[in-house]
Design a protein around this motif. Structure first.
Motif, PDB file in Angstrom:
ATOM      1  N   ALA A 171       0.829  -1.237   0.096  1.00 18.60           N
ATOM      2  CA  ALA A 171      -0.113  -0.174   0.113  1.00 18.60           C
ATOM      3  C   ALA A 171       0.683   1.429  -0.022  1.00 18.60           C
ATOM      4  O   ALA A 171       1.587   1.458   0.822  1.00 18.60           O
ATOM      5  N   THR A 172       0.749   1.947  -1.261  1.00 18.09           N
ATOM      6  CA  THR A 172       1.272   3.281  -1.314  1.00 18.09           C
ATOM      7  C   THR A 172       2.822   3.354  -0.790  1.00 18.09           C
ATOM      8  O   THR A 172       3.619   4.255  -0.267  1.00 18.09           O
TER       9      THR A 172
ATOM     10  N   ILE B 283       6.611   3.979  -1.111  1.00 20.89           N
ATOM     11  CA  ILE B 283       7.412   4.888  -1.743  1.00 20.89           C
ATOM     12  C   ILE B 283       8.923   4.713  -1.159  1.00 20.89           C
ATOM     13  O   ILE B 283       9.159   4.631  -0.149  1.00 20.89           O
TER      14      ILE B 283
ATOM     15  N   ASP C  61       7.153   4.881  -6.483  1.00 21.84           N
ATOM     16  CA  ASP C  61       6.469   6.021  -6.199  1.00 21.84           C
ATOM     17  C   ASP C  61       5.044   5.450  -6.122  1.00 21.84           C
ATOM     18  O   ASP C  61       4.360   5.248  -7.085  1.00 21.84           O
ATOM     19  N   ASN C  62       4.888   5.522  -4.847  1.00 22.52           N
ATOM     20  CA  ASN C  62       3.233   5.138  -4.783  1.00 22.52           C
ATOM     21  C   ASN C  62       2.851   3.673  -5.124  1.00 22.52           C
ATOM     22  O   ASN C  62       1.822   3.743  -6.095  1.00 22.52           O
TER      23      ASN C  62
ATOM     24  N   ASN D  86       0.743   0.417  -5.109  1.00 24.63           N
ATOM     25  CA  ASN D  86      -0.181  -0.500  -4.786  1.00 24.63           C
ATOM     26  C   ASN D  86      -0.296  -1.714  -5.549  1.00 24.63           C
ATOM     27  O   ASN D  86      -0.744  -1.677  -6.957  1.00 24.63           O
TER      28      ASN D  86
ATOM     29  N   SER E  69       8.009   5.212   2.921  1.00 20.69           N
ATOM     30  CA  SER E  69       6.610   5.373   3.502  1.00 20.69           C
ATOM     31  C   SER E  69       5.749   4.037   2.913  1.00 20.69           C
ATOM     32  O   SER E  69       6.386   3.423   1.748  1.00 20.69           O
ATOM     33  N   GLY E  70       4.549   3.789   3.566  1.00 20.25           N
ATOM     34  CA  GLY E  70       3.734   2.690   2.856  1.00 20.25           C
ATOM     35  C   GLY E  70       3.860   1.455   3.639  1.00 20.25           C
ATOM     36  O   GLY E  70       4.445   1.682   4.497  1.00 20.25           O
TER      37      GLY E  70
END
Length: 203
Positions: free
Chosen positions: A4-5, A7, A17-18, A20, A54-55
């Motif tokens: 999930a998301t 980065i 980059d993001n 999913n 992140s994610g």
């Protein structure tokens, strides 16, 4: 398995980059794209060898984003083999088994049996006492796959696994993997003809 998301950046370069993705249990998922688009970075984050900026990484909706690599029950076959030069082939294949927690670690006899089975699978039983520098590139690749399979992983990550194998061995290994699948497995390879420059596809 779900991401999930995600980065990940290296300095000013954005590798992921993001991202999913959801992967069904027991399915082969292929990452397709040119060199440098982030395929290996994603595999390393799944394995716990890298951490995303992140994610989340979720296995059966359990967040394992910060779970150490040794607790993820993952097999990883690296693109460049990563065999231990100072260990013979049998010890290379057995390495992951020797690192299991004491209550999960097989006996020495069972480890030796598992190693012998895997060397038979990759058709290299004769090299058990040899060292990596004594093997060809294709043989080292087969040993790297045997090592990744040794711990009977829930998830198997293959970074360009079949490139140096001849057609007969490649077919036999693919057939074996389909008959004995982990819960999910990722295979990545280059595919410039089917992907835009700088992008990755999921298949």
């Amino acid at each position: 398995m779900r991401f999930a998301t995600l980065i990940k950046k290296f300095g000013n370069f954005t590798a992921l980059d993001n991202i999913n993705i959801t992967v069904p249990t027991g399915k082969l998922t292929t990452l397709l794209g040119p060199s440098g688009c982030g395929k290996t970075t994603l595999l390393r984050i799944i394995a716990g060898l890298e951490y995303a900026d992140s994610g989340q990484v979720l296995f059966d909706e359990l967040d394992v984003t910060n779970t150490p690599v040794q607790k993820r029950h993952i097999g990883f076959m690296f693109q460049h083999y990563a065999l231990f030069r100072h260990k013979n082939i049998a010890d290379n294949v057995a390495f992951g088994l020797t690192l299991l927690p004491k209550n999960e670690r097989p006996s020495k006899a069972d480890i030796n049996k598992r190693v012998a089975e895997l060397l038979d699978l990759v058709q290299l039983p004769q090299v058990a006492n040899a060292y990596p520098h004594q093997l060809s590139g294709g043989q080292r690749q087969r040993i790297a796959l045997a090592r990744a399979l040794a711990v009977k992983p829930k998830l198997l990550l293959l970074d360009e696994p079949f490139g140096a194998l001849d057609a007969k061995v490649r077919k036999e290994l693919r057939t074996w993997l389909k008959k004995h699948p982990p819960r999910a497995w990722y295979h990545q390879y280059h595919g410039n003809a089917r992907s835009r420059r700088g992008t990755c596809g999921i298949r």
